[in-house]
Design a protein around this motif. Structure first.
Motif, PDB file in Angstrom:
ATOM      1  N   ILE B  22      -1.791 -57.852  28.532  1.00 49.56           N
ATOM      2  CA  ILE B  22      -1.922 -56.391  28.569  1.00 49.56           C
ATOM      3  C   ILE B  22      -0.673 -55.831  27.916  1.00 49.56           C
ATOM      4  O   ILE B  22       0.450 -56.178  28.306  1.00 49.56           O
ATOM      5  CB  ILE B  22      -2.030 -55.864  30.003  1.00 49.56           C
ATOM      6  N   MET B  79     -10.624 -60.613  21.963  1.00 47.89           N
ATOM      7  CA  MET B  79     -11.299 -59.358  22.307  1.00 47.89           C
ATOM      8  C   MET B  79     -10.266 -58.357  22.767  1.00 47.89           C
ATOM      9  O   MET B  79      -9.422 -58.679  23.597  1.00 47.89           O
ATOM     10  CB  MET B  79     -12.270 -59.594  23.454  1.00 47.89           C
ATOM     11  N   ALA B  81      -9.710 -54.474  24.291  1.00 46.89           N
ATOM     12  CA  ALA B  81     -10.226 -53.219  24.827  1.00 46.89           C
ATOM     13  C   ALA B  81      -9.073 -52.220  24.767  1.00 46.89           C
ATOM     14  O   ALA B  81      -8.112 -52.340  25.526  1.00 46.89           O
ATOM     15  CB  ALA B  81     -10.701 -53.417  26.267  1.00 46.89           C
ATOM     16  N   ASP B  83      -7.095 -48.412  24.787  1.00 48.89           N
ATOM     17  CA  ASP B  83      -7.126 -47.213  25.615  1.00 48.89           C
ATOM     18  C   ASP B  83      -5.929 -46.371  25.209  1.00 48.89           C
ATOM     19  O   ASP B  83      -5.120 -46.781  24.386  1.00 48.89           O
ATOM     20  CB  ASP B  83      -7.054 -47.631  27.087  1.00 48.89           C
ATOM     21  N   TYR B  86      -2.888 -48.325  27.343  1.00 45.17           N
ATOM     22  CA  TYR B  86      -2.805 -49.789  27.380  1.00 45.17           C
ATOM     23  C   TYR B  86      -3.863 -50.436  26.505  1.00 45.17           C
ATOM     24  O   TYR B  86      -4.887 -49.839  26.223  1.00 45.17           O
ATOM     25  CB  TYR B  86      -3.005 -50.324  28.811  1.00 45.17           C
ATOM     26  N   PHE B  87      -3.600 -51.681  26.108  1.00 55.32           N
ATOM     27  CA  PHE B  87      -4.621 -52.505  25.460  1.00 55.32           C
ATOM     28  C   PHE B  87      -4.777 -53.772  26.296  1.00 55.32           C
ATOM     29  O   PHE B  87      -3.778 -54.379  26.705  1.00 55.32           O
ATOM     30  CB  PHE B  87      -4.189 -52.961  24.055  1.00 55.32           C
ATOM     31  N   LEU B  88      -6.031 -54.168  26.488  1.00 55.09           N
ATOM     32  CA  LEU B  88      -6.286 -55.444  27.163  1.00 55.09           C
ATOM     33  C   LEU B  88      -6.747 -56.441  26.109  1.00 55.09           C
ATOM     34  O   LEU B  88      -7.699 -56.177  25.385  1.00 55.09           O
ATOM     35  CB  LEU B  88      -7.383 -55.271  28.225  1.00 55.09           C
ATOM     36  N   VAL B  90      -7.962 -60.312  25.375  1.00 53.20           N
ATOM     37  CA  VAL B  90      -8.451 -61.543  25.991  1.00 53.20           C
ATOM     38  C   VAL B  90      -8.774 -62.538  24.882  1.00 53.20           C
ATOM     39  O   VAL B  90      -9.453 -62.201  23.930  1.00 53.20           O
ATOM     40  CB  VAL B  90      -9.731 -61.295  26.822  1.00 53.20           C
TER      41      VAL B  90
END
Lengths: 490, 96
Positions: B22, B79, B81, B83, B86-88, B90
């Protein structure tokens, strides 16, 4: 009791007043005991990457994760089950032909003398190709001088007809191997039985270490040399195998410039392990002439040996069985290393190579014109592929693709096989036929996996470039190789 | 705090997940399951890539915005995600 204090009168004229004193007594009426101690400051579990010193998560992180968690888990799950990309491969490098010839290197003086290329080896950096010249056909003691030539393919102004370095050698060179870590060192085996290490960085005499004609050395042509890592990290010894049935491990004494025998192994027919269907008759010979040798990159104790009589043996460096040979005045006791015998061939085994991607697999080839894929765990081959009608002189696994290996045939063609294909026919073929252009040796370049060097009896070394398909590993190759290796009969 | 860890555990338990990172809006890693060196490398590179992807989407259509980014390579899939804060990230190897 009273105390008196003396009074002084100082002549100067000062006068102190009288000091009054009085006595009093004090006594504690009640007592209490108590103590204090400082406690160590509670070491905050500082997360490695947390910029703020507080132990709480950054604001909004929980909310963010709640927002994205479901989407991400759904995508992960879908991706795990998807077959959309199963055989999808992208070709970043554009190559239309599977193989193309980049260079054709020659050493005119060797060609004039009719010398063949007996062995090729790439340096550990992948930019230099070293070629040994000699003769591969049968004959009496060759007293003709030959040479070892090197070309640096990365150098500008590469002249295919002129080698960058030529080392003159007194007799035919029958085996060659570049040092796995030091680019300047090359080990060579000679027709006379000597083993030499050349240091190509020396301008004067390139010979660094040699065995000389001592009691320890081989008396027969050395068909294979290999660098073997020794117990001390970074140190290497040279393993040499000759047609007299001896496999010797040498360590170099740089001060003397001589090789010292570290371990010696002798192969005799009587000490070949028995196998249920092998009825190997000694044919009157008292030795097992070694024609090929392979080290296992996975197990430092194992090495494989192929013989003139078609035997394929697994041997162990740590074997303690003494060899049943008369002592020849060696300084080291000869040991019998053979541990396991594979299904024998009808003719000499010219080449063995262990897979760099699977610990149990190796490929072997000889005069029966076939390439046999073996597992160390069983005597019978897992797979036998037909390469050509004539002998196969060398097989080698690709350093980048687990399922690919190349085989050089006596007729001059080189076939590249891809075990991932359903058909047993070669994936690519290098044609350049003619009896005078038999392919005697080949070597993949482990640093630049798209290069393949090929030596011929007409004294030329061709550098071929392989296409992306033949060099780029595809996603499921390792598991396919595992499946092949697991076909071992229970 | 525990919920964050639990969420990460749930994601980690999905099939083939090799790592989770993250990063915040500045590209600084906040949480990770990989080693430090890899984390720092991924964080820097992916942050730039997400910024570029987002500006691409918005240049094509200013009313649109980036919701998810997937990079598929020979060896695995990344991958992301994104925002506001934050960025997630994976990393998954689907054939595992």
């Amino acid at each position: 009791t009273h105390r008196c204090n003396l009074q002084f009168t100082i002549i100067i004229g000062c006068q102190t007043r009288a000091v009054h004193s009085a006595e009093a007594e004090v006594q504690t009426l009640s007592t209490a005991v108590s103590w204090t101690q400082t406690q160590p400051h509670d070491e905050a579990q500082e997360l490695l990457l947390q910029p703020a010193a507080d132990r709480l998560d950054p604001p909004g992180l929980k909310a963010f994760l709640q927002r994205v968690e479901d989407t991400v888990i759904r995508e992960l799950d879908r991706n795990g089950r998807s077959h959309a990309f199963d055989e999808f491969q992208v070709n970043w490098e554009d190559q239309s032909q599977p193989v193309s010839c980049l260079h054709c290197l020659q050493h005119p003086s060797a060609q004039e003398r009719g010398l063949h290329v007996t062995s090729v080896s790439w340096s550990c950096t992948g930019s230099v190709i070293a070629c040994a010249f000699g003769r591969t056909d049968d004959g009496d003691w060759i007293t003709e001088p030959s040479c070892v030539c090197t070309w640096n393919l990365d150098r500008r102004g590469l002249n295919p007809k002129q080698a960058d370095l030529v080392i003159d050698v007194a007799t035919a060179v029958t085996a060659l191997c570049c040092h796995p870590q030091q680019p300047a060192l090359i080990a060579g085996g000679l027709y006379s039985g000597e083993v030499v290490v050349w240091d190509t960085s020396r301008t004067q005499d390139p010979v660094l270490v040699q065995t000389g004609m001592s009691a320890d050395s081989h008396r027969e042509p050395v068909y294979q040399v290999a660098w073997v890592p020794l117990q001390k990290a970074g140190e290497f010894g040279v393993l040499s195998a000759c047609s007299g049935g001896r496999v010797l491990l040498w360590t170099g004494d740089l001060n003397e410039g001589r090789f010292v025998l570290n371990a010696a192994y002798a192969l005799v027919p009587q000490q070949v392990p028995h196998s249920s269907y092998v009825s190997f008759k000694a044919r009157g010979s008292s030795t097992v002439g070694v024609t090929s040798l392979a080290l296992s990159p996975w197990d430092p104790d194992t090495f494989l040996v192929g013989s003139e009589g078609g035997l394929l043996l697994r041997c162990s460096f740590s074997s303690q069985t003494p060899a049943a040979v008369p002592s020849e005045g060696h300084n080291v006791t000869l040991r019998a290393p053979a541990v396991f015998v594979f299904r024998p061939r009808s003719g000499p085994v010219h080449s063995i190579h262990c897979s760099p991607f699977h610990r149990n697999l190796f490929v072997s080839a000889g005069t029966d014109g076939r390439a046999h894929l073996h597992s160390l765990l069983q005597a019978d081959p897992l797979l036998s592929l037909r390469v050509s009608d004539s002998s196969v002189f060398q097989v080698q696994w690709s350093p980048s693709r687990p399922l690919v290996f190349a085989a050089a045939a006596a007729q001059g063609t080189v076939h590249i096989f891809d075990l991932g294909r359903r058909s047993l026919r070669p994936a690519a073929t290098i044609e350049q036929g003619g009896a005078d252009q038999a392919a005697t040796c080949l070597a993949f370049n482990s640093q630049n996996s798209h290069l393949l060097a090929l030596g011929r009896t007409n004294g030329t070394v061709c550098i071929w470039q392989l296409s992306h398909d033949l060099t780029e590993q595809s996603p499921r190759e390792i598991s396919q190789l595992e499946q092949i290796a697991n076909q071992v009969a229970a | 705090m525990a919920e964050v860890e639990e969420t990460l555990k749930r994601i980690q338990s999905q099939n083939g997940v090799q790592g989770i990172i993250i990063i915040n809006s500045e590209g600084i890693p906040i949480k990770t399951t990989l080693d430090n060196a890899s984390t720092v490398q991924y964080a820097g590179l992916i942050h730039q890539l997400v910024m570029k992807a987002r500006s691409t989407v918005r240049d094509i259509d200013p009313q649109n915005d980036l919701t998810f980014l997937r990079i598929r390579s020979k060896k695995n899939e990344i991958m992301i995600a994104p925002d506001k804060d934050y960025f997630l990230i994976v990393i998954q190897n689907p054939s595992d």
